[in-house]
Design an enzyme around this catalytic site. Sequence first.
Site, mmCIF file in Angstrom:
data_model
loop_
_atom_site.group_PDB
_atom_site.id
_atom_site.type_symbol
_atom_site.label_atom_id
_atom_site.label_comp_id
_atom_site.label_asym_id
_atom_site.label_seq_id
_atom_site.Cartn_x
_atom_site.Cartn_y
_atom_site.Cartn_z
ATOM 1 N N GLY A 154 0.921 -1.119 -0.111
ATOM 2 C CA GLY A 154 0.127 0.095 -0.045
ATOM 3 C C GLY A 154 0.916 1.248 0.029
ATOM 4 O O GLY A 154 1.451 1.637 -0.748
ATOM 5 N N GLY A 207 -13.244 -5.467 8.696
ATOM 6 C CA GLY A 207 -13.124 -5.263 7.522
ATOM 7 C C GLY A 207 -11.516 -5.655 6.850
ATOM 8 O O GLY A 207 -11.076 -5.267 5.567
ATOM 9 N N GLU A 210 -11.301 -10.804 4.193
ATOM 10 C CA GLU A 210 -12.651 -10.949 3.228
ATOM 11 C C GLU A 210 -13.562 -12.073 4.007
ATOM 12 O O GLU A 210 -12.919 -12.873 4.716
ATOM 13 C CB GLU A 210 -12.235 -11.242 1.795
ATOM 14 C CG GLU A 210 -11.150 -10.637 1.345
ATOM 15 C CD GLU A 210 -11.922 -9.417 0.454
ATOM 16 O OE1 GLU A 210 -12.825 -9.376 0.074
ATOM 17 O OE2 GLU A 210 -10.893 -8.483 0.255
ATOM 18 N N LYS A 225 2.980 -10.394 -3.355
ATOM 19 C CA LYS A 225 3.912 -9.284 -3.167
ATOM 20 C C LYS A 225 5.294 -9.490 -3.292
ATOM 21 O O LYS A 225 6.232 -8.869 -3.527
ATOM 22 C CB LYS A 225 3.450 -8.773 -2.112
ATOM 23 C CG LYS A 225 2.168 -8.076 -2.124
ATOM 24 C CD LYS A 225 1.570 -7.895 -0.562
ATOM 25 C CE LYS A 225 0.109 -7.217 -0.644
ATOM 26 N NZ LYS A 225 -0.481 -7.355 0.582
#
Length: 450
Positions: A154, A207, A210, A225
């Site tokens: 991210g 959250g 999933e 990744k």
Amino acid sequence: MNGVQVVGGSNPLAPTIFMSMKTITIGLIGFGTIGKGVVKTLQANKELVETRIGAPIQLKWVADLDITSDRGVKVDPSVLTTDAMQVVNDPDVDVVIELIGGCGVAKHIILSALRNGKSVITANKALLAEHGNEIFSAVQAVNGMIAYEASVCGGIPVIKALREGLVANNIQSMYGIINGTANYILTKMTQDGISYEEALKQAQSLGYAEADPTLDVEGIDAAHKLLILGSLATGAIFEMRDIYIEGIRNITDKDIQYAAEFGYGVKLLGIYKQQAGSVELRVHPTLLPESHLLSSVMDAYNAVFITGDIVGHTMYYGRGAGELPTASAVVADLVDIGRSIANGKGRHNNEFTRDRSSVVVRDMNAIESRYYLRFSVIDIPGVLGQITGVLGKYRISISDVYQKERRKGEFVPLVMITHHAKEQGVRAALNEIDQLDVVKDKTLLIRMED
Ligand code: HSE
């Protein structure tokens, strides 16, 4: 002054002199969580971004199948479209930002955008990991540019670190906590003593995980990744079959408690090592000393510990997912590309200069590690002797043994830590040990790093 435009505004760097009159025109495809974050960032920091690019920007399109839901961000209705190809085929668009994810439509969009001469920005780690060769061949064929900072960790600029900051180094090793969901689950199991199932439920309710958590807890997302990081470190594009992958489902709260008694914590790591002319690429739960910097990375945070032959140890830490951290990486790529467009030089991918066939990936059986082994054995005399006998036969030396529970004649956990041993020998020994009458369940193995 020709080609100079002055703007003012809330930007602390304003007023700005644009060195280019060329407007950088953007088409955003995918108006989900990250897409929304990108729109918010471009609105909140528009002048800052333009100043840093040195040219004005225009978000001409925002494409999504759903253009009616309120996302809590204001967008001029004229930019909204349900037709992604309208964006990709618009001659005005300089940069296509693909934020749909997955390997279907997203691949078609990226390949079409490249063929149409657009630069592409993506956060799509699965696509790059599963179809890297095809994507980068397409980039090369058109001498184009794809930027993908948001695909790994991210908001942490780890791709820039490898592509730019550490480019003078042979990368000797990388250890990454590169899946926030797994790190959250392991953190909760460690701090609150709760079971894997309970921690997963918490991660889902927040959250982080999933409804189907497979990609995160089975290590697949981390492998995507690691593949990207390892490819950047080596200069050759790896394939998913090059990576050994093991998830965290088999780790119990007891294992975490036992590991702590030896001074270790459990983390899901992506590991890259380069030594003796070959590389190791693996994702698995790992016992790390509590004193290691990575052991202090808690909750859903990510971190990557990279060692280069010139620079030594470095570490990168931050939020590996989420609307704004990921948008921060997408917009960083936009600024890079925008600068190149503004100065008329163009920017091209040049990070993969080696052929995959020139790189040896070490077979998992050939790696060496220390091991945490948890046996489930009957608590009767002679059992320890039977187990150590098999380990000795395979030249596996034990450094610690631990049996906390005592229930005569019943199955109890028996934990051992080994000295360095070859994976092949350890697996062969465990196959034999698991056949013994005094052993109940499959033995749990966790590799260790010091
Ligand atoms: N699901 C990922 C994680 C984030 O938990 O880190 C997106 O790759």
